[in-house]
Scaffold this active site. Structure first.
Site, short mmCIF file in Angstrom:
data_model
loop_
_atom_site.label_atom_id
_atom_site.label_comp_id
_atom_site.label_asym_id
_atom_site.label_seq_id
_atom_site.Cartn_x
_atom_site.Cartn_y
_atom_site.Cartn_z
N GLU A 113 -2.49 -9.30 -0.37
CA GLU A 113 -3.92 -9.35 -0.03
C GLU A 113 -4.77 -9.24 -1.29
O GLU A 113 -5.81 -9.91 -1.41
CB GLU A 113 -4.25 -8.24 0.96
CG GLU A 113 -3.65 -8.48 2.35
CD GLU A 113 -3.88 -7.34 3.31
OE1 GLU A 113 -4.50 -7.57 4.35
OE2 GLU A 113 -3.42 -6.21 3.01
N GLU A 125 3.41 -6.10 7.42
CA GLU A 125 2.78 -5.01 8.15
C GLU A 125 3.26 -4.84 9.59
O GLU A 125 3.37 -3.72 10.09
CB GLU A 125 1.25 -5.19 8.14
CG GLU A 125 0.58 -4.83 6.82
CD GLU A 125 0.54 -5.98 5.83
OE1 GLU A 125 -0.18 -5.88 4.82
OE2 GLU A 125 1.24 -7.00 6.06
N GLY A 182 -0.58 -5.15 1.04
CA GLY A 182 -1.82 -5.03 0.28
C GLY A 182 -1.75 -5.71 -1.08
O GLY A 182 -2.79 -6.11 -1.62
N ALA A 231 0.84 -1.19 0.00
CA ALA A 231 0.00 0.00 0.00
C ALA A 231 0.88 1.24 0.00
O ALA A 231 2.06 1.18 0.35
CB ALA A 231 -0.91 0.00 1.22
#
Length: 259
Positions: A115, A135, A112, A66
């Site tokens: 994900e 993360e 992300g 991200a």
């Protein structure tokens, strides 16, 4: 429709969405998430498209994570809203998409990015791909479904290890744990995904949509996947695809599904 951060190509019933932020290693920012939702929404209503391939531009990254600069100063409430909005708008949306979505992981799929790949119905990786959820090294946890989908795919123990160490695994290890279905060279990646798509396209799009729903229901808390399967199985009997498929079988010819 023209996008700032995406390239969308259509060919023979297959749409290829390429996240095109090469300078940022295709990192997800709010605008890219919005554009991805719009692209998938457009393809959902396009009856000429039967399969979607999702990949990243360049040779280094699928999505390297991200865009941290966008949320580094968020409050507790803003952080929760970020995760909730992203899951609803994109990650859950792709997982429950009625057309098959294949992730073509062409490099780094981190945070992300992993994900996003896990929200697709299955994944094919290039040999240079690296995957992980880093993360906790930033003082946060995966917020786009990573703590739920990773254990579903690789098992609780391996998922715990990957999340807690914040480490990366290579394509071969990812395949050994079922995180990806196959590993090919980067040159072969998109062609391999298209070959799978061609096999999918031969089958009933209505039945495939019901199958996606039934499989997903088996992983939802409070939902009886077996009952979902029974209901979906019955609903298939009322479709034109069922009539065409069974008639073609009895007439010893190939079915021609229109969806």
């Amino acid at each position: 429709m023209t996008f700032e951060n995406l390239l969308v190509a259509h060919e023979n019933g297959v749409a290829t969405i390429t996240i095109n932020r090469t300078a940022k290693l295709n990192a997800l920012n709010r605008n890219t998430i919005n554009e991805l939702h719009q692209a998938f929404s457009d393809l959902k209503s396009d009856n000429s498209i039967r399969v979607i391939i999702l990949t990243g531009s360049g040779e280094k990254a699928f999505v390297a994570g991200a865009d941290i600069a966008e949320f580094a100063d968020f409050s507790v409430e803003e952080g929760a809203q970020l995760a909730a909005r992203g899951q609803e708008q994109l990650f859950d949306y792709i997982e429950n998409f009625p057309k098959p979505v294949i992730a073509a992981i062409n490099g780094f799929a981190l945070g992300g990015g992993l994900e996003l790949a896990m929200s697709c119905h299955f994944r094919i990786a290039s040999e240079n791909a690296k995957m992980g959820l880093p993360e906790v090294s930033l003082g946060v946890i995966p917020g786009y479904g990573g703590t739920q989908r990773l254990p579903q795919l690789v098992g609780k123990g391996k998922a715990m290890e990957m999340i807690m160490t914040a480490g990366m695994i290579g394509a071969a290890e990812a395949r050994s744990f079922g995180l990806v279905n196959n590993v090919v060279t980067q040159v072969e990646l998109l062609d391999h995904c298209r070959q799978i798509a061609e096999k999918i396209i031969k089958n009933s799009p209505v039945a495939i949509a019901y199958a996606i729903q039934a499989v997903n229901d088996g992983f939802k808390a409070g939902v009886d996947g077996y009952k979902s399967e029974i209901k979906a199985f019955g609903q298939c009997f009322g479709t034109a695809d069922f009539k065409e498929g069974t008639t073609a079988f009895l007439e010893k010819r190939k079915a021609e599904f229109k969806g």
